[in-house]
Scaffold this motif. Structure first.
Motif, short mmCIF file in Angstrom:
data_model
loop_
_atom_site.label_atom_id
_atom_site.label_comp_id
_atom_site.label_asym_id
_atom_site.label_seq_id
_atom_site.Cartn_x
_atom_site.Cartn_y
_atom_site.Cartn_z
N GLN A 255 -16.64 -39.14 6.86
CA GLN A 255 -16.31 -37.75 6.38
C GLN A 255 -15.65 -37.62 5.36
O GLN A 255 -14.53 -38.78 5.11
CB GLN A 255 -16.02 -37.06 7.77
CG GLN A 255 -16.86 -36.91 8.95
CD GLN A 255 -16.20 -35.90 9.86
OE1 GLN A 255 -15.83 -35.07 9.56
NE2 GLN A 255 -16.35 -36.52 11.11
N PHE A 260 -8.99 -39.00 6.76
CA PHE A 260 -8.18 -37.61 6.77
C PHE A 260 -6.96 -38.08 6.12
O PHE A 260 -6.06 -37.87 6.91
CB PHE A 260 -8.43 -37.07 7.97
CG PHE A 260 -9.42 -36.30 8.09
CD1 PHE A 260 -10.14 -35.23 7.82
CD2 PHE A 260 -10.71 -36.96 8.85
CE1 PHE A 260 -11.30 -34.64 7.88
CE2 PHE A 260 -12.04 -36.52 9.05
CZ PHE A 260 -12.24 -35.43 8.48
N ARG A 267 1.07 -36.80 11.19
CA ARG A 267 1.03 -37.82 11.98
C ARG A 267 2.47 -38.61 12.25
O ARG A 267 2.86 -38.92 13.43
CB ARG A 267 0.22 -38.96 11.31
CG ARG A 267 -1.35 -38.62 11.34
CD ARG A 267 -2.14 -39.61 11.18
NE ARG A 267 -3.36 -39.13 10.89
CZ ARG A 267 -4.39 -39.31 9.79
NH1 ARG A 267 -3.73 -39.79 8.51
NH2 ARG A 267 -5.47 -38.81 9.55
N PHE A 283 -10.37 -34.23 19.22
CA PHE A 283 -10.82 -34.18 17.42
C PHE A 283 -10.27 -35.57 16.75
O PHE A 283 -9.77 -35.40 15.77
CB PHE A 283 -10.80 -32.92 16.84
CG PHE A 283 -11.11 -31.67 17.52
CD1 PHE A 283 -12.59 -31.57 17.56
CD2 PHE A 283 -10.14 -31.00 18.38
CE1 PHE A 283 -12.78 -30.23 18.33
CE2 PHE A 283 -10.58 -29.77 19.08
CZ PHE A 283 -11.94 -29.42 19.05
N PHE A 285 -11.25 -38.35 15.38
CA PHE A 285 -11.91 -38.86 14.28
C PHE A 285 -11.29 -40.61 14.53
O PHE A 285 -11.65 -41.02 15.67
CB PHE A 285 -11.44 -38.38 12.93
CG PHE A 285 -12.14 -38.99 11.89
CD1 PHE A 285 -13.57 -39.03 11.97
CD2 PHE A 285 -11.50 -39.50 10.73
CE1 PHE A 285 -14.24 -39.46 10.98
CE2 PHE A 285 -12.37 -40.11 9.91
CZ PHE A 285 -13.96 -40.15 9.81
N ASP A 305 -13.41 -37.31 21.29
CA ASP A 305 -14.34 -36.90 20.10
C ASP A 305 -15.78 -36.79 20.43
O ASP A 305 -16.13 -37.58 21.61
CB ASP A 305 -14.10 -38.02 18.83
CG ASP A 305 -14.43 -37.19 17.60
OD1 ASP A 305 -13.50 -36.92 16.72
OD2 ASP A 305 -15.67 -37.19 17.19
N LEU A 306 -16.62 -35.97 19.93
CA LEU A 306 -17.94 -35.94 20.16
C LEU A 306 -18.63 -37.14 19.47
O LEU A 306 -19.69 -37.38 20.11
CB LEU A 306 -18.43 -34.57 19.43
CG LEU A 306 -19.60 -33.96 19.99
CD1 LEU A 306 -19.76 -33.70 21.30
CD2 LEU A 306 -19.69 -32.73 19.16
N ALA A 337 -16.92 -36.59 24.30
CA ALA A 337 -17.20 -35.51 25.02
C ALA A 337 -17.11 -34.11 24.11
O ALA A 337 -16.23 -34.41 22.99
CB ALA A 337 -16.28 -34.97 25.97
N ALA A 339 -15.00 -31.32 23.01
CA ALA A 339 -13.35 -31.13 23.20
C ALA A 339 -13.21 -29.70 23.64
O ALA A 339 -12.39 -29.46 24.73
CB ALA A 339 -12.79 -31.37 21.94
N ASP A 357 -6.97 -31.25 16.40
CA ASP A 357 -7.24 -30.98 14.98
C ASP A 357 -8.74 -30.91 14.61
O ASP A 357 -9.48 -31.86 14.40
CB ASP A 357 -6.59 -32.46 14.33
CG ASP A 357 -6.85 -32.26 12.85
OD1 ASP A 357 -6.91 -31.45 11.87
OD2 ASP A 357 -6.97 -33.40 12.07
#
Ligand code: SAH
Length: 451
Positions: A255, A260, A267, A283, A285, A305-306, A337, A339, A357
């Motif tokens: 992405q 990111f 962070r 989320f 990543f 994360d998905l 999963a 989120a 995020d």
């Protein structure tokens, strides 16, 4: 829109054939004020049809030069302004000066412990719809509009000359991608020849650029292939440092440009708050926030994360840093999963620090109201997993949701839980991601602490 009368003779008058526009009085003052977009409905007169990427010169009410920019006949953003006020020739020297300015702007921001950062941030650096990220010796150029297509050969050549990367990858946003990158397409042996006479569309305009293409490769050795994303197991992803932490990015398929980079400062804040806490990175990543939390001596980090690819990358990044003091004792788990659903349920899971995020929840204006509700709901659901003294870090990258709307949504979502909290801080854009106009301001963060 009307056909244009001839501009009165003036020293600044363009040569015949040049695409010339006049725009509404309101748009004139907006452009004069430094806004980089001219919308289609603001164009009053145009001397002829223009092609995508062609230079368009805008004249003001007195027929004096107002601005010059990149024309796009098919976009609601009809002209992306390059130069306003003083007429200038847009040639190789002009582009070089623009690139130098962006590079100079970042001097002193990072030491050798950070080799991944943004060098050019679109309009806010004078390069509309174009970003350039550095990942150690690899540069990733990403274009978000067709106006660059015809100039890519020229721009790539210029960047390679000036910044001397080992290799450069071209990324194109989905809306402008041509045919998919075929396996094994050879990288160019060296910089592409400079192209394009001043003001004209360079010959590169006809070349079929592809997303993920290696457009420059200096050294021998395997370039990252289209299938070399770390998650796909083949080839080498690109390694780089962020404040001393080792990361790998899939610059070919990942992405954005693979990572990111815009969250570095948030962070660091998380690192400073994480000691002794169980951390949920929703989320996640590739695990950016988790690595900082772990270095900050978090008790455990949970990446949620998905995407299985994202979680695999997060695990690899974690392993890359196991020798960091503090990290060895931090437990890590990955949870694949949704989120939103996971946070709604799983009430048994408690944390002392949660990072939210999500991807942009409003990709267009029509989604704004729904996104604001979703941000509030997410914040409330997350708070239900936080123990006493817990910290919530909520971020939004939706340009369509304003700072006030986002902060308001999170505060209200938190207040609805009935728990008491204090606001630790709010954050905005990172210094290598400047935002010089409203539409460019997308990133915001808010830190709440339960009391
Ligand atoms: N915080 C990250 C960046 C997040 S990008 C960082 O610091 O690098 C958004 C991430 O959300 C992506 O990895 C994407 O796979 C994931 N995602 C998108 N929709 C999701 C959902 N419904 N549930 C969980 N993860 C989701």
């Amino acid at each position: 829109m009307q056909p244009m009368r001839e501009a009165k003779p003036s020293p600044n008058r363009a040569r015949p054939g040049r695409l010339r526009l006049r725009i509404t009085a309101a748009a004139e003052s907006i452009v004069r004020g430094g806004h980089p977009w001219v919308f289609a409905e603001s164009v009053r007169e145009q001397n002829r049809q223009g092609a995508a990427g062609e230079l368009a010169v805008i004249y003001d009410r007195k027929d004096e030069f107002l601005a010059v920019g990149l024309f796009d006949p098919d976009s609601p953003i009809r002209v992306r302004v390059l130069q306003v006020g003083k007429p200038q020739t847009i040639d190789a020297n002009w582009w070089r000066a623009r690139l130098d300015a962006a590079v100079r702007r970042r001097h002193g921001l990072f030491d050798q412990r950070t080799t991944g950062y943004r060098l050019v941030n679109g309009e806010s650096d004078g390069w509309p719809g174009l970003v350039l990220d550095r990942y150690d010796t690899t540069l990733v150029l990403k274009v978000y509009t067709v106006v660059w297509r015809a100039r890519l050969a020229e721009i790539i050549s210029l960047i390679c000359e000036q910044l001397k990367p080992e290799r450069m990858i071209l990324r194109m946003s989905r809306n402008i991608q041509g045919p998919a990158l075929s396996k094994g397409s050879p990288p160019h042996p060296g910089p592409l020849p400079p192209a394009g006479a001043e003001g004209e569309l360079p010959p590169g305009g006809t070349r079929n650029w592809r997303d993920g293409e290696v457009v420059f490769q200096k050294c021998a050795g395997p370039p990252p292939s289209p299938n070399s994303g770390a998650a796909r197991g083949a080839g080498a992803p690109v390694g780089f440092l962020e404040t001393g932490l080792r990361f790998e990015a899939d610059v070919v398929r990942g992405q954005k440009t693979g990572f990111f980079l815009d969250q570095r400062e948030n962070r660091q804040c998380v690192e400073s708050l994480a000691a002794g806490r169980r951390v949920l990175n929703a989320f996640s990543f590739s695990g950016g926030f988790s690595l900082y939390a772990a270095r900050g001596r978090a008790k455990s980090v949970t990446d949620l994360d998905l995407s299985a690819h994202a979680l695999a990358a997060a695990e690899r990044n974690f392993k890359l840093n196991e020798d960091e003091p503090g990290m060895a004792r931090c437990l890590r788990e990955g949870v694949q999963a949704d989120a939103f659903e996971w946070l709604e349920g799983h009430r048994e899971r408690r944390f002392e620090l949660i990072v939210l995020d999500p991807p942009s929840l409003a990709r267009r204006e029509a989604e704004r109201a729904g996104a604001i509700r979703a941000y509030g709901k997410l914040a409330g659901d997350a708070l239900n997993h936080l123990s006493h003294d817990g910290i919530l870090v909520a971020c939004s990258c939706s340009a369509h949701v304003s700072v006030e709307e986002f902060f308001g949504a999170v505060r209200q979502g938190a207040a609805r839980t009935g728990r008491k909290f204090a606001e630790l801080r709010t954050t905005r854009h990172a210094p290598d991601h400047p935002a010089t106009f409203k539409e460019a301001e997308y990133l915001k963060g808010i830190f709440l602490k339960l009391s």
